[in-house]
Design an enzyme around this catalytic site. Structure first.
Site, PDB file in Angstrom:
ATOM      1  N   ASP A 117      54.225  52.716  36.037  1.00  0.00           N
ATOM      2  CA  ASP A 117      52.860  52.302  35.710  1.00  0.00           C
ATOM      3  C   ASP A 117      52.898  51.415  34.465  1.00  0.00           C
ATOM      4  O   ASP A 117      53.595  51.713  33.488  1.00  0.00           O
ATOM      5  CB  ASP A 117      51.984  53.540  35.458  1.00  0.00           C
ATOM      6  CG  ASP A 117      50.503  53.195  35.473  1.00  0.00           C
ATOM      7  OD1 ASP A 117      49.796  53.643  36.388  1.00  0.00           O
ATOM      8  OD2 ASP A 117      50.049  52.472  34.549  1.00  0.00           O
ATOM      9  N   ILE A 118      52.141  50.329  34.497  1.00  0.00           N
ATOM     10  CA  ILE A 118      52.156  49.357  33.411  1.00  0.00           C
ATOM     11  C   ILE A 118      51.501  49.913  32.138  1.00  0.00           C
ATOM     12  O   ILE A 118      51.758  49.432  31.036  1.00  0.00           O
ATOM     13  CB  ILE A 118      51.450  48.056  33.873  1.00  0.00           C
ATOM     14  CG1 ILE A 118      51.917  46.864  33.070  1.00  0.00           C
ATOM     15  CG2 ILE A 118      49.939  48.192  33.858  1.00  0.00           C
ATOM     16  CD1 ILE A 118      51.530  45.520  33.678  1.00  0.00           C
ATOM     17  N   ASN A 147      43.843  59.277  43.068  1.00  0.00           N
ATOM     18  CA  ASN A 147      42.429  58.956  42.888  1.00  0.00           C
ATOM     19  C   ASN A 147      41.939  58.179  44.116  1.00  0.00           C
ATOM     20  O   ASN A 147      42.611  57.257  44.564  1.00  0.00           O
ATOM     21  CB  ASN A 147      42.226  58.091  41.635  1.00  0.00           C
ATOM     22  CG  ASN A 147      42.678  58.792  40.370  1.00  0.00           C
ATOM     23  OD1 ASN A 147      42.411  59.971  40.182  1.00  0.00           O
ATOM     24  ND2 ASN A 147      43.376  58.080  39.505  1.00  0.00           N
ATOM     25  N   VAL A 199      42.656  50.659  41.743  1.00  0.00           N
ATOM     26  CA  VAL A 199      43.381  49.750  42.645  1.00  0.00           C
ATOM     27  C   VAL A 199      43.229  50.270  44.080  1.00  0.00           C
ATOM     28  O   VAL A 199      43.690  51.379  44.394  1.00  0.00           O
ATOM     29  CB  VAL A 199      44.876  49.657  42.257  1.00  0.00           C
ATOM     30  CG1 VAL A 199      45.603  48.710  43.204  1.00  0.00           C
ATOM     31  CG2 VAL A 199      45.033  49.192  40.808  1.00  0.00           C
ATOM     32  N   HIS A 213      47.864  55.117  46.409  1.00  0.00           N
ATOM     33  CA  HIS A 213      49.011  55.404  45.545  1.00  0.00           C
ATOM     34  C   HIS A 213      48.886  56.806  44.975  1.00  0.00           C
ATOM     35  O   HIS A 213      47.787  57.328  44.806  1.00  0.00           O
ATOM     36  CB  HIS A 213      49.107  54.403  44.386  1.00  0.00           C
ATOM     37  CG  HIS A 213      47.845  54.256  43.587  1.00  0.00           C
ATOM     38  ND1 HIS A 213      46.779  53.523  44.036  1.00  0.00           N
ATOM     39  CD2 HIS A 213      47.473  54.745  42.372  1.00  0.00           C
ATOM     40  CE1 HIS A 213      45.809  53.565  43.128  1.00  0.00           C
ATOM     41  NE2 HIS A 213      46.196  54.311  42.121  1.00  0.00           N
ATOM     42  N   HIS A 233      50.105  58.970  41.523  1.00  0.00           N
ATOM     43  CA  HIS A 233      50.671  58.919  40.180  1.00  0.00           C
ATOM     44  C   HIS A 233      51.569  60.148  40.024  1.00  0.00           C
ATOM     45  O   HIS A 233      51.141  61.266  40.315  1.00  0.00           O
ATOM     46  CB  HIS A 233      49.583  59.042  39.114  1.00  0.00           C
ATOM     47  CG  HIS A 233      48.542  57.968  39.130  1.00  0.00           C
ATOM     48  ND1 HIS A 233      48.465  57.011  38.142  1.00  0.00           N
ATOM     49  CD2 HIS A 233      47.529  57.709  39.996  1.00  0.00           C
ATOM     50  CE1 HIS A 233      47.431  56.210  38.392  1.00  0.00           C
ATOM     51  NE2 HIS A 233      46.841  56.618  39.507  1.00  0.00           N
TER      52      HIS A 233
END
Ligand code: AMP
Length: 124
Positions: free
Chosen positions: A35-36, A96, A105, A109, A111
């Site tokens: 993750d950025i 999420n 986004v 995905h 996390h």
């Protein structure tokens, strides 16, 4: 159910190689990258390569092969990072979805967060 997938979302661009990412692992059907904006010492995102908007879309529409590949990879990463409770100190997996899930986004995905205590999931 009909789901509308925005092919301009940032993870779609990552999958097309249009923007860089810090890849942790890749399979035929899934990609894992850092993750950025990490929320913990370890913060990895796992995404399917297919165009799925969220958890319920992926769970309902992806093939058995894609689903198996995705969850096998997500589980393997916890071992690779050394955060599995089997030898490590544990982690949190978050997915999420949609407005109330505060999904930013719109490409499904998970996390994976670990490396320190994540605290309680929700305030009591
Ligand atoms: P969510 O709110 O569940 O949709 O989470 C989206 C996550 O994507 C956030 O934690 C962001 O920090 C992360 N993110 C956004 N852009 C990038 C990127 N280019 N590379 C890696 N992670 C990103």
């Amino acid at each position: 159910m009909s789901y509308t997938y925005d092919s301009q979302n940032i993870f779609a661009k990552i999958l097309r190689g249009e923007i860089p990412n810090s890849t942790v692992a890749e399979t035929d059907h899934s990609l894992a990258f850092k993750d950025i904006n990490p929320g913990a010492p370890h913060h990895v995102l796992v995404i399917p390569k297919g165009a799925y908007v969220n958890f319920d879309h992926f769970s309902g529409a992806a093939s058995d092969t894609e689903i198996l590949d995705f969850y096998r990879l997500a589980g393997k990463i916890t071992n690779d990072l050394g955060i599995s409770p089997d030898g490590g100190l544990g982690y949190r997996v978050i997915g999420n979805s949609g407005e109330h899930g505060v999904q930013d986004v719109p490409h499904f995905h998970l996390h994976i967060l670990g490396g320190h205590s994540m605290g309680r999931m929700l305030p009591k």
